[in-house]
Scaffold this motif. Sequence first.
Motif, mmCIF file in Angstrom:
data_model
loop_
_atom_site.group_PDB
_atom_site.id
_atom_site.type_symbol
_atom_site.label_atom_id
_atom_site.label_comp_id
_atom_site.label_asym_id
_atom_site.label_seq_id
_atom_site.Cartn_x
_atom_site.Cartn_y
_atom_site.Cartn_z
ATOM 1 N N GLY A 1 35.894 53.960 39.939
ATOM 2 C CA GLY A 1 36.670 53.209 38.959
ATOM 3 C C GLY A 1 37.212 51.903 39.490
ATOM 4 O O GLY A 1 38.147 51.333 38.922
ATOM 5 N N ILE A 2 36.630 51.393 40.574
ATOM 6 C CA ILE A 2 37.056 50.125 41.156
ATOM 7 C C ILE A 2 36.199 49.000 40.584
ATOM 8 O O ILE A 2 34.966 49.090 40.586
ATOM 9 C CB ILE A 2 36.928 50.149 42.696
ATOM 10 N N ASP A 3 36.859 47.965 40.091
ATOM 11 C CA ASP A 3 36.149 46.755 39.691
ATOM 12 C C ASP A 3 35.843 45.981 40.969
ATOM 13 O O ASP A 3 36.737 45.412 41.601
ATOM 14 C CB ASP A 3 37.022 45.920 38.746
ATOM 15 N N LEU A 4 34.594 45.971 41.367
ATOM 16 C CA LEU A 4 34.208 45.365 42.639
ATOM 17 C C LEU A 4 34.453 43.866 42.667
ATOM 18 O O LEU A 4 34.507 43.271 43.748
ATOM 19 C CB LEU A 4 32.735 45.666 42.931
ATOM 20 N N ASN A 5 34.628 43.267 41.497
ATOM 21 C CA ASN A 5 34.928 41.834 41.459
ATOM 22 C C ASN A 5 36.429 41.562 41.496
ATOM 23 O O ASN A 5 36.872 40.473 41.138
ATOM 24 C CB ASN A 5 34.325 41.186 40.211
ATOM 25 N N ARG A 6 37.199 42.520 41.920
ATOM 26 C CA ARG A 6 38.621 42.325 42.209
ATOM 27 C C ARG A 6 38.961 42.882 43.589
ATOM 28 O O ARG A 6 40.123 43.144 43.890
ATOM 29 C CB ARG A 6 39.496 43.026 41.142
ATOM 30 N N ASP A 7 37.960 43.011 44.435
ATOM 31 C CA ASP A 7 38.143 43.755 45.691
ATOM 32 C C ASP A 7 37.958 42.906 46.949
ATOM 33 O O ASP A 7 38.045 43.417 48.051
ATOM 34 C CB ASP A 7 37.161 44.935 45.720
ATOM 35 N N MET A 8 37.735 41.593 46.812
ATOM 36 C CA MET A 8 37.370 40.811 47.991
ATOM 37 C C MET A 8 38.465 40.775 49.045
ATOM 38 O O MET A 8 38.170 40.805 50.243
ATOM 39 C CB MET A 8 37.002 39.383 47.591
#
Length: 559
Positions: free
Chosen positions: A171-178
């Motif tokens: 459930g992680i938005d990978l485009n908010r994880d940098m």
Amino acid sequence: MKRLLVSFLGLMALPPMVAHAFDKKHAEPWPTTRFEQNNYASTSTVADVAQFMSALQKRDKSLSYYRPKAAPRSTESGQPLNAWRLAATAKDPLRVYINAGIHAGEVEGKDAMQIIMRELIQGKYPEIRQALEIVTLPTYNADGADAQDPLNRRYQPNPEHGVGPRENVFGIDLNRDMMKAVAANTKWLLAMYQDFQPAAVFDLHTTNGSYHGFHITYEPAWATGGDAPLQSLNRKMLTDVRATMLPRGMPTYDYGNFRYNKDKQIEAWESAFSTPNLVSNYPTLQYALGVLVETYVYRSYQQRIEDNRLYVVELLRWLAQHKDEVKQEQIAARARWEAQWKTGVARLPLRTEMSLAETYQFEVVDPIKNELGQIVGEKSRTKMELPAYVAFKAVDEIQIPQGYLIDPAYAEKLRPILEAHGLKVLSGISRPSKQAILYFHESERVLAKDSFQGIFPVQIKGQWKSELPEKRAGYRWSKETLDNALYVPLNQPLGRLGFYLLDPRSGDGLVYWGFLHAYYARGKGMWGEPPRQPILAVGYVGENNGQGADGKTIEKVQE
């Protein structure tokens, strides 16, 4: 003659994008993608892409499987993170990384990249092959790439077998994880930065916003604190490509949405994000150009693939033509950062604000939609001259410290993240001995009421001072503790990134993302003395050299 006729008829029977995929020299078909084989009935899976790229490798040995040093091989659920590297045909190339499929419902980039890689190997763009070395990971969200379902993103015209979900399996938005880098995918990407050191990074998406009619919307890397001239070159690249594409029948513009006034009338066009947690914004803190590519969601699946293909190729062509300029500006950006420290004043903004870039003519679409929300027609298109707030200006610029000390109790937790970003992390004993130790004095703390990315972010305001905070801590910072701490100097090439990761006021740092919630998110039921501050600052440059922010003398430690 009969054999030739059969061959000709067989060729004519192939789908349009397959028919051209023949190598005249070898007289045998080139590899075809899953969607070419089934007339766009389904998008590619992780295995489909791997099979296609493996077949391309047999045609050109300069295409190789790519895994960065020390990078994860797969996601946490075991899905492989498959990337490929295409070497340039000339020396000293510019390096470009192209990311696709980060949101697995946005499949056009993943599918377009397969076609682009085939075309490059076929020799269609020799100027690109000569000037650029390319790495691509088409199925970045490998968990979602195979979780295809016709019920996902039904408002966009999809292949009949459906597309994947937006987030990864956790459930992680990978485009908010940098910045927080909790996902294996992000750890892979950070390892790629250290290993491949790209000069430009593209991230391919599909928008789901306003009815604007642009085939592609884009955004340069606008992360807070990036080098301004490098960001200007980034924007120039995109406006140049915009001017090139428009006469070819492809309208493009800066990513954003219409802004409405209180009377629900359109009054402007505005962008949205300047935080480095986005894959396309983060590159500016690594001295690279970044591009967010958003395909218009309401065009057909086949059209969206073709739009991606055309636009990405044009970006690559621009980079090939401006290779030397990009390299020189990267070198200059690093030199400008170094020069700040030589002059004794290093400054960075705490945040940015949207600013007016230009006035532009937009077409506002009044859509006809079906029961799924897909556009099936248009009632009208209205042309409007609107102010476009698609640039960002730095605000709240402050003088920054020499570096940060991290409580040794947090060393095991924070050191891997900092080093994954490429930061040099030293021991506390190596801190500048004549610089003040500064403590953070909070003026405001806001813990989010709702979770975001599985975290309750915290926003902090305040300033660094040489005095100890008024409230006594249950654990003390002693000289021994300082010596055993981690020290992250900001006077290093990636010092900008270090500031935004470690300063408590950062809107996208490790404090915000909950890595230090044991200190910054204490609840009412925790009535004992708080622990010591987990992060201290070490001295300011400039007129306060060797002193605290208030001009008082150096190192005060609880004894």
